[in-house]
Write an enzyme that holds these catalytic residues in place. Structure first.
Site, PDB file in Angstrom:
ATOM      1  N   ARG A  24     -27.981 -66.838  33.375  1.00  0.00           N
ATOM      2  CA  ARG A  24     -27.817 -68.180  32.555  1.00  0.00           C
ATOM      3  C   ARG A  24     -27.020 -67.857  31.133  1.00  0.00           C
ATOM      4  O   ARG A  24     -26.724 -68.594  30.242  1.00  0.00           O
ATOM      5  CB  ARG A  24     -29.264 -68.731  31.986  1.00  0.00           C
ATOM      6  CG  ARG A  24     -29.825 -69.452  33.625  1.00  0.00           C
ATOM      7  CD  ARG A  24     -31.202 -69.800  33.283  1.00  0.00           C
ATOM      8  NE  ARG A  24     -31.381 -70.836  32.235  1.00  0.00           N
ATOM      9  CZ  ARG A  24     -32.470 -70.904  31.536  1.00  0.00           C
ATOM     10  NH1 ARG A  24     -33.399 -70.201  31.659  1.00  0.00           N
ATOM     11  NH2 ARG A  24     -32.428 -71.928  30.437  1.00  0.00           N
TER      12      ARG A  24
ATOM     13  N   ASP B  17     -35.469 -58.631  26.775  1.00  0.00           N
ATOM     14  CA  ASP B  17     -34.492 -59.716  26.068  1.00  0.00           C
ATOM     15  C   ASP B  17     -35.362 -60.495  25.038  1.00  0.00           C
ATOM     16  O   ASP B  17     -35.297 -61.410  24.671  1.00  0.00           O
ATOM     17  CB  ASP B  17     -34.347 -60.701  27.217  1.00  0.00           C
ATOM     18  CG  ASP B  17     -35.500 -61.460  27.737  1.00  0.00           C
ATOM     19  OD1 ASP B  17     -36.733 -60.961  27.695  1.00  0.00           O
ATOM     20  OD2 ASP B  17     -35.153 -62.135  28.527  1.00  0.00           O
TER      21      ASP B  17
HETATM   22  C1  UD1 Z   1     -41.484 -64.137  31.945  1.00  0.00           C
HETATM   23  C2  UD1 Z   1     -43.270 -64.144  32.489  1.00  0.00           C
HETATM   24  C3  UD1 Z   1     -43.741 -65.598  31.980  1.00  0.00           C
HETATM   25  C4  UD1 Z   1     -43.241 -65.453  30.222  1.00  0.00           C
HETATM   26  C5  UD1 Z   1     -41.904 -65.162  29.876  1.00  0.00           C
HETATM   27  C6  UD1 Z   1     -41.877 -65.153  28.587  1.00  0.00           C
HETATM   28  C7  UD1 Z   1     -43.582 -63.195  34.784  1.00  0.00           C
HETATM   29  C8  UD1 Z   1     -43.728 -63.608  36.022  1.00  0.00           C
HETATM   30  N1  UD1 Z   1     -43.089 -64.399  33.822  1.00  0.00           N
HETATM   31  O1  UD1 Z   1     -40.859 -65.358  32.808  1.00  0.00           O
HETATM   32  O2  UD1 Z   1     -44.860 -65.704  32.128  1.00  0.00           O
HETATM   33  O3  UD1 Z   1     -43.924 -66.961  29.869  1.00  0.00           O
HETATM   34  O4  UD1 Z   1     -41.321 -64.036  30.563  1.00  0.00           O
HETATM   35  O5  UD1 Z   1     -40.623 -64.973  28.036  1.00  0.00           O
HETATM   36  O6  UD1 Z   1     -43.522 -62.121  34.296  1.00  0.00           O
HETATM   37  N2  UD1 Z   1     -36.890 -58.380  34.926  1.00  0.00           N
HETATM   38  C9  UD1 Z   1     -36.482 -56.948  35.573  1.00  0.00           C
HETATM   39  N3  UD1 Z   1     -36.547 -57.263  36.981  1.00  0.00           N
HETATM   40  C10 UD1 Z   1     -37.183 -58.156  37.744  1.00  0.00           C
HETATM   41  C11 UD1 Z   1     -37.227 -59.384  37.086  1.00  0.00           C
HETATM   42  C12 UD1 Z   1     -37.408 -59.416  35.724  1.00  0.00           C
HETATM   43  O7  UD1 Z   1     -36.360 -56.013  34.964  1.00  0.00           O
HETATM   44  O8  UD1 Z   1     -36.991 -58.086  38.989  1.00  0.00           O
HETATM   45  C13 UD1 Z   1     -36.944 -58.235  33.607  1.00  0.00           C
HETATM   46  C14 UD1 Z   1     -35.877 -59.260  32.781  1.00  0.00           C
HETATM   47  O9  UD1 Z   1     -34.817 -58.461  32.605  1.00  0.00           O
HETATM   48  C15 UD1 Z   1     -36.415 -59.881  31.585  1.00  0.00           C
HETATM   49  C16 UD1 Z   1     -38.104 -59.622  31.700  1.00  0.00           C
HETATM   50  O10 UD1 Z   1     -38.171 -58.747  32.904  1.00  0.00           O
HETATM   51  O11 UD1 Z   1     -36.294 -58.541  30.595  1.00  0.00           O
HETATM   52  C17 UD1 Z   1     -38.457 -61.081  32.139  1.00  0.00           C
HETATM   53  O12 UD1 Z   1     -37.884 -61.665  33.392  1.00  0.00           O
HETATM   54  P1  UD1 Z   1     -37.493 -63.136  33.136  1.00  0.00           P
HETATM   55  O13 UD1 Z   1     -36.791 -63.444  34.612  1.00  0.00           O
HETATM   56  O14 UD1 Z   1     -36.725 -63.519  31.956  1.00  0.00           O
HETATM   57  O15 UD1 Z   1     -38.849 -63.602  33.214  1.00  0.00           O
HETATM   58  P2  UD1 Z   1     -39.469 -65.200  32.774  1.00  0.00           P
HETATM   59  O16 UD1 Z   1     -38.917 -66.234  33.905  1.00  0.00           O
HETATM   60  O17 UD1 Z   1     -38.693 -65.526  31.505  1.00  0.00           O
HETATM   61 CA    CA Z   2     -37.017 -64.493  29.932  1.00  0.00          CA
END
Ligand code: UD1
Ligand code: CA
Length: 449
Positions: A18, A108
């Site tokens: 995004r 992030d």
């Molecule tokens: C996540 C949380 C949510 C919370 C929110 C707060 C989970 C399942 N959900 O959602 O409960 O309210 O953050 O901001 O944890 N990442 C990886 N590998 C992956 C997936 C994600 O490294 O396979 C990292 C991303 O780079 C990021 C972080 O994990 O830094 C969070 O991932 P993101 O997809 O942004 O989660 P949200 O949907 O925001």
């Molecule tokens: Ca996030």
């Protein structure tokens, strides 16, 4: 607290689609520092914390951004992006070494503060096995909701998987979590992917821990400290919060800013007591402003140091390597690069000083240019203490102007000028009596209208 060993696992493998960018999300910047840099800095603010970073694409670039703040950090690759629990498990080798506390942070969230991390760890020290950082959202859409039961955290429900009733909950998961090291791997390994996104959710460890009779707690932080960045709008929002925070800290430390909201700082800007920063000043990386200095309106500084009581601007540009001594002055429409302007020296108007040293008390007239570049190499200009450079002079480097020397205005100086000499490097003036009038008459008679 400090006796407890701690590993911070920072998740930074997200695609960040995004952001609509060729750059990985965690390398976008707030205050001139990549998001991941802010997070690592916060993680390292506590003594003796080890750092593991989980990266996806452009692993090398992310590693470089981490290095200045955590040279010993271990970097793990999450080749497939299967969810936040899966991402944490990429750091299995580090976690398996056995720590008292495992902190899980997202790459992030650049606004997290050391206090929030200490708060999470205190929860563990007080006997909890999992502690989640929550916050109250004005609009909770998209966040995981914290489901509390009898004062304890029972589960986190991701927005996509939540019922209508659960979606009405405003207490959200900020993403930061602390897990007792001895339970971490067994909890993470128990996470499945039967949910709306088909991902391994880190958030599921809450319910798993609760079902095992472990102690799960939630604590709370203000939204401004755990704001996560998914779009450029949120990036700008985080920048504004960061700037506001830093300006407040500087003002409380004795810096005057008449229009603080127009002053743009960098993550490493240092400004001393009683310095005055006028409106619309921009600081790039690597700037130090000494006590009592004044940076006047519309100036741009990067990689520069400004000495005590020195004055810069209005409309000045200090580039990397500009070093202004005590009470030196660089005035309007001047550019200084890789040059030392010693105590009390003045560069006041419309001047370019590059690759130079200007001795104490020297006066550089308006429009002076150090011609430092021949198209291939940069050359040095040396100006002695107390020298006076007349306006509109070109100093062709390499060249040395001695202490106390004068350069007549309009000179092109190509040879060294000895101490206390007066150099003329311009055509001698000749006056032809009456010739002005004759020329006017001649041109007038031939005028074409
Ligand atoms: C996540 C949380 C949510 C919370 C929110 C707060 C989970 C399942 N959900 O959602 O409960 O309210 O953050 O901001 O944890 N990442 C990886 N590998 C992956 C997936 C994600 O490294 O396979 C990292 C991303 O780079 C990021 C972080 O994990 O830094 C969070 O991932 P993101 O997809 O942004 O989660 P949200 O949907 O925001
Ligand atoms: Ca996030």
């Amino acid at each position: 607290m400090t006796e407890r060993s701690c590993l911070s696992v920072i998740l930074a493998a997200g695609e960040g689609t995004r952001m609509k960018s060729a750059r990985p999300k965690v390398l976008h910047e707030v205050a001139g520092l990549p998001l991941i840099g802010h997070v690592v800095k916060a993680a390292r603010s506590q003594e003796g914390v080890d750092v593991a970073v989980v990266v996806g694409r452009e692993a090398e670039a992310v590693r470089k951004a981490v290095e200045p703040f955590a040279p010993q950090a271990e970097v793990f690759l999450q080749a497939e992006r299967l969810g936040t629990a899966h991402a944490v498990l990429a750091a299995r080798d580090s976690i398996a070494r056995g720590y008292d506390d495992i902190l899980i942070l997202f790459g992030d969230t650049p606004l997290i503060e050391p206090a929030a991390l200490a708060d999470l760890r205190e929860g563990l020290a007080a006997g909890a096995d999992v502690v989640v950082m929550g916050f109250h959202a004005a609009d909770p859409t998209g966040y995981g909701r914290l489901i509390m039961r009898d004062g304890a955290l029972a589960a986190i429900r991701e927005h996509k998987d939540a019922t209508e009733a659960e979606r009405a909950i405003a207490f959200c998961n900020g993403g930061l979590m602390a897990v007792a090291g001895r339970h971490a791997l067994s909890l993470l390994d128990a996470v499945g992917n039967a949910n709306a996104k088909g991902e391994y959710y880190l958030t599921d460890i809450v319910e798993i821990a609760a079902s095992r009779g472990l102690c799960v707690a939630a604590t709370e932080a203000p939204y401004e400290s755990i704001l996560g960045i998914n779009t450029r709008l949120e990036l700008a929002e985080a920048e504004a919060v960061w700037q506001e925070r830093r300006r407040r800290a500087l003002m409380l430390a004795g810096v005057t800013m008449a229009a603080p909201q127009t002053v743009h700082l960098c993550h490493d800007t240092e400004i001393g007591e009683d310095a005055v920063i006028e409106p619309n000043v921009v600081f790039g990386p690597g700037v130090t402003v000494a006590p009592g200095a004044r940076i006047r309106a519309f100036s741009h500084l990067e990689g520069a140091s400004v000495g005590p009581g020195a004055e810069v601007g209005p409309f000045a540009r200090l580039r990397p390597g500009a070093q202004l001594g005590r009470k030196a002055k660089v005035g309007n429409f001047c550019e200084v690069k890789k040059a030392v302007v010693e105590e009390g020296a003045k560069v006041n108007h419309l001047t370019y000083i590059g690759d130079a040293r200007i001795g104490a008390g020297a006066n550089i007239g308006a429009g002076t240019i150090t011609c430092n570049y021949d198209g291939f190499s940069k050359h040095h200009t040396e100006i002695g203490a107390g020298a006076f450079i007349g306006s509109n002079s070109a100093l062709v480097a390499p060249v040395t102007i001695g202490a106390g020397a004068y350069v007549a205005s309009g000179s092109v100086v190509t040879h060294d000028v000895p101490d206390d000499a007066l150099a003329f490097g311009r055509a001698r003036q000749e006056n032809k009596e009456g010739l002005g009038r004759r020329l006017r008459e001649k041109l007038g008679s031939k005028a074409v209208k």
